[in-house]
Design a protein around this motif. Structure first.
Motif, PDB file in Angstrom:
ATOM      1  N   VAL A  51      82.319  11.427  -9.105  1.00 59.78           N
ATOM      2  CA  VAL A  51      81.059  11.972  -8.992  1.00 59.78           C
ATOM      3  C   VAL A  51      81.000  13.321  -8.383  1.00 59.78           C
ATOM      4  CG1 VAL A  51      78.565  11.562  -8.591  1.00 59.78           C
ATOM      5  CG2 VAL A  51      79.930   9.445  -9.063  1.00 59.78           C
ATOM      6  N   LEU A  52      81.212  14.508  -9.123  1.00 59.62           N
ATOM      7  CA  LEU A  52      81.237  15.783  -8.644  1.00 59.62           C
ATOM      8  C   LEU A  52      80.134  15.902  -7.642  1.00 59.62           C
ATOM      9  CD1 LEU A  52      82.819  17.699 -11.648  1.00 59.62           C
ATOM     10  CD2 LEU A  52      83.750  16.707  -9.844  1.00 59.62           C
ATOM     11  N   GLY A  53      80.152  16.600  -6.526  1.00 63.19           N
ATOM     12  CA  GLY A  53      79.225  16.952  -5.601  1.00 63.19           C
ATOM     13  C   GLY A  53      79.008  15.753  -4.786  1.00 63.19           C
ATOM     14  N   GLN A  54      79.315  14.676  -5.096  1.00 62.19           N
ATOM     15  CA  GLN A  54      79.061  13.499  -3.966  1.00 62.19           C
ATOM     16  C   GLN A  54      80.187  12.944  -3.506  1.00 62.19           C
ATOM     17  OE1 GLN A  54      76.818  10.519  -6.124  1.00 62.19           O
ATOM     18  NE2 GLN A  54      75.237  11.724  -6.761  1.00 62.19           N
ATOM     19  N   GLN A  55      80.503  12.661  -2.039  1.00 64.50           N
ATOM     20  CA  GLN A  55      81.555  11.897  -1.527  1.00 64.50           C
ATOM     21  C   GLN A  55      81.169  10.465  -1.228  1.00 64.50           C
ATOM     22  OE1 GLN A  55      82.384  14.523   1.944  1.00 64.50           O
ATOM     23  NE2 GLN A  55      83.303  15.859   0.495  1.00 64.50           N
ATOM     24  N   THR A  56      82.003   9.767  -1.796  1.00 69.38           N
ATOM     25  CA  THR A  56      82.269   8.433  -1.571  1.00 69.38           C
ATOM     26  C   THR A  56      83.800   8.244  -1.014  1.00 69.38           C
ATOM     27  OG1 THR A  56      82.901   7.594  -3.794  1.00 69.38           O
ATOM     28  CG2 THR A  56      80.540   7.947  -3.362  1.00 69.38           C
ATOM     29  N   PRO A  57      84.072   6.916  -0.469  1.00 73.37           N
ATOM     30  CA  PRO A  57      85.430   6.641  -0.257  1.00 73.37           C
ATOM     31  C   PRO A  57      86.298   6.931  -1.441  1.00 73.37           C
ATOM     32  CG  PRO A  57      83.823   5.079   0.737  1.00 73.37           C
ATOM     33  CD  PRO A  57      83.304   5.863  -0.110  1.00 73.37           C
ATOM     34  N   THR A  58      85.844   6.722  -2.707  1.00 71.95           N
ATOM     35  CA  THR A  58      86.930   6.667  -3.768  1.00 71.95           C
ATOM     36  C   THR A  58      86.594   8.013  -4.538  1.00 71.95           C
ATOM     37  OG1 THR A  58      85.257   5.663  -5.192  1.00 71.95           O
ATOM     38  CG2 THR A  58      86.902   4.320  -4.165  1.00 71.95           C
ATOM     39  N   SER A  59      86.072   9.071  -3.914  1.00 71.88           N
ATOM     40  CA  SER A  59      85.726  10.291  -4.532  1.00 71.88           C
ATOM     41  C   SER A  59      87.132  10.903  -4.449  1.00 71.88           C
ATOM     42  CB  SER A  59      85.046  11.283  -3.636  1.00 71.88           C
ATOM     43  OG  SER A  59      83.809  10.792  -3.624  1.00 71.88           O
ATOM     44  N   VAL A  60      87.415  11.814  -5.525  1.00 70.66           N
ATOM     45  CA  VAL A  60      88.718  12.632  -5.938  1.00 70.66           C
ATOM     46  C   VAL A  60      88.890  13.959  -4.941  1.00 70.66           C
ATOM     47  CG1 VAL A  60      90.022  13.819  -7.412  1.00 70.66           C
ATOM     48  CG2 VAL A  60      88.699  11.806  -8.164  1.00 70.66           C
ATOM     49  N   THR A  61      89.941  13.786  -4.116  1.00 73.48           N
ATOM     50  CA  THR A  61      89.895  15.155  -3.340  1.00 73.48           C
ATOM     51  C   THR A  61      91.405  15.670  -3.495  1.00 73.48           C
ATOM     52  OG1 THR A  61      90.881  13.877  -1.273  1.00 73.48           O
ATOM     53  CG2 THR A  61      88.437  14.099  -1.337  1.00 73.48           C
ATOM     54  N   ILE A  62      91.370  16.850  -2.920  1.00 73.78           N
ATOM     55  CA  ILE A  62      92.665  17.632  -2.972  1.00 73.78           C
ATOM     56  C   ILE A  62      93.503  17.688  -1.768  1.00 73.78           C
ATOM     57  CG2 ILE A  62      91.794  19.921  -2.937  1.00 73.78           C
ATOM     58  CD1 ILE A  62      94.021  20.841  -4.718  1.00 73.78           C
ATOM     59  N   ASP A  63      94.562  17.384  -1.690  1.00 76.74           N
ATOM     60  CA  ASP A  63      95.234  17.374   0.004  1.00 76.74           C
ATOM     61  C   ASP A  63      96.489  18.057   0.012  1.00 76.74           C
ATOM     62  OD1 ASP A  63      95.616  16.148   2.698  1.00 76.74           O
ATOM     63  OD2 ASP A  63      97.418  15.155   1.716  1.00 76.74           O
ATOM     64  N   ARG A  64      96.787  18.922   0.986  1.00 75.04           N
ATOM     65  CA  ARG A  64      97.716  19.600   1.289  1.00 75.04           C
ATOM     66  C   ARG A  64      99.022  18.595   1.954  1.00 75.04           C
ATOM     67  NH1 ARG A  64      96.655  23.880   5.043  1.00 75.04           N
ATOM     68  NH2 ARG A  64      94.880  22.866   5.446  1.00 75.04           N
ATOM     69  N   LEU A  65      99.989  18.513   1.307  1.00 73.11           N
ATOM     70  CA  LEU A  65     101.091  17.534   1.866  1.00 73.11           C
ATOM     71  C   LEU A  65     101.623  18.067   3.265  1.00 73.11           C
ATOM     72  CD1 LEU A  65     102.972  17.165  -1.306  1.00 73.11           C
ATOM     73  CD2 LEU A  65     101.685  15.296  -0.109  1.00 73.11           C
ATOM     74  N   ASP A  66     101.712  19.463   3.289  1.00 70.66           N
ATOM     75  CA  ASP A  66     102.059  20.035   4.445  1.00 70.66           C
ATOM     76  C   ASP A  66     101.071  20.761   5.177  1.00 70.66           C
ATOM     77  OD1 ASP A  66     103.173  21.747   6.726  1.00 70.66           O
ATOM     78  OD2 ASP A  66     105.095  21.747   5.597  1.00 70.66           O
ATOM     79  N   SER A  67     100.258  20.483   6.112  1.00 64.99           N
ATOM     80  CA  SER A  67      98.959  21.404   6.396  1.00 64.99           C
ATOM     81  C   SER A  67      99.372  22.627   7.012  1.00 64.99           C
ATOM     82  CB  SER A  67      98.052  20.593   7.335  1.00 64.99           C
ATOM     83  OG  SER A  67      98.912  20.168   8.482  1.00 64.99           O
ATOM     84  N   THR A  68     100.509  22.963   7.194  1.00 64.63           N
ATOM     85  CA  THR A  68     100.995  24.076   7.706  1.00 64.63           C
ATOM     86  C   THR A  68     101.363  25.300   6.628  1.00 64.63           C
ATOM     87  OG1 THR A  68     103.488  23.863   7.945  1.00 64.63           O
ATOM     88  CG2 THR A  68     102.112  23.390   9.634  1.00 64.63           C
TER      89      THR A  68
END
Length: 105
Positions: A51-68
Motif C-alpha cells: 500500500v503505497l504511502g502507508q507504513q505497515t510491518p509488511t510494507s515494501v522498503t528499500i534497504d542499503r546492505l552496507d549503510s556506509t
C-alpha cells in the motif's frame, strides 16, 4: 503482486530513496529498473502488503546492505519495513550473537 504493481512499487521506492539520499548527502545511482520486487520479504518470508504511502510491518522498503555506501546497484535490496527496522536496530555483530544464541550450544 502483479507486474504492474511491482513496477509502481519500484518507481515509488526509487523516487523516495533519491529524496532521502539527497537530504543525507549520499550517492544515489539506482533506477527503478534496478530494483527486484519479490512477492515475499526475503528476511521474514511474509507476503508484502503493498500500500503505497502507508507504513505497515509488511510494507515494501528499500534497504542499503552496507549503510556506509549509498543507493547504488548491488548495495540495495527490497525487504519489509519490519525486517528493515530490526536490521537497523542491531549491528552485524549483535545479529550474529543473536543467531548463535538461538541456534543453541
Amino acid at each position: 503482486m502483479d507486474e504492474k504493481q511491482k513496477r509502481k512499487v519500484a518507481q515509488y521506492l526509487a523516487r523516495n530513496s533519491r529524496s532521502r539520499a539527497k537530504k543525507a548527502g549520499i550517492q544515489h545511482t539506482i533506477r527503478w529498473t534496478d530494483l527486484e520486487i519479490p512477492d515475499k520479504c526475503p528476511v521474514l518470508d511474509e507476503e508484502f502488503w503493498p500500500v503505497l504511502g502507508q507504513q505497515t510491518p509488511t510494507s515494501v522498503t528499500i534497504d542499503r546492505l552496507d549503510s556506509t555506501k549509498g543507493y547504488i546497484p548491488g548495495n540495495v535490496w527490497v525487504i519489509s519495513l519490519e525486517a528493515n527496522k530490526a536490521k537497523g536496530r542491531l549491528s552485524l555483530e549483535q545479529l550474529k550473537r543473536l543467531v548463535r544464541r538461538l541456534e543453541g550450544p
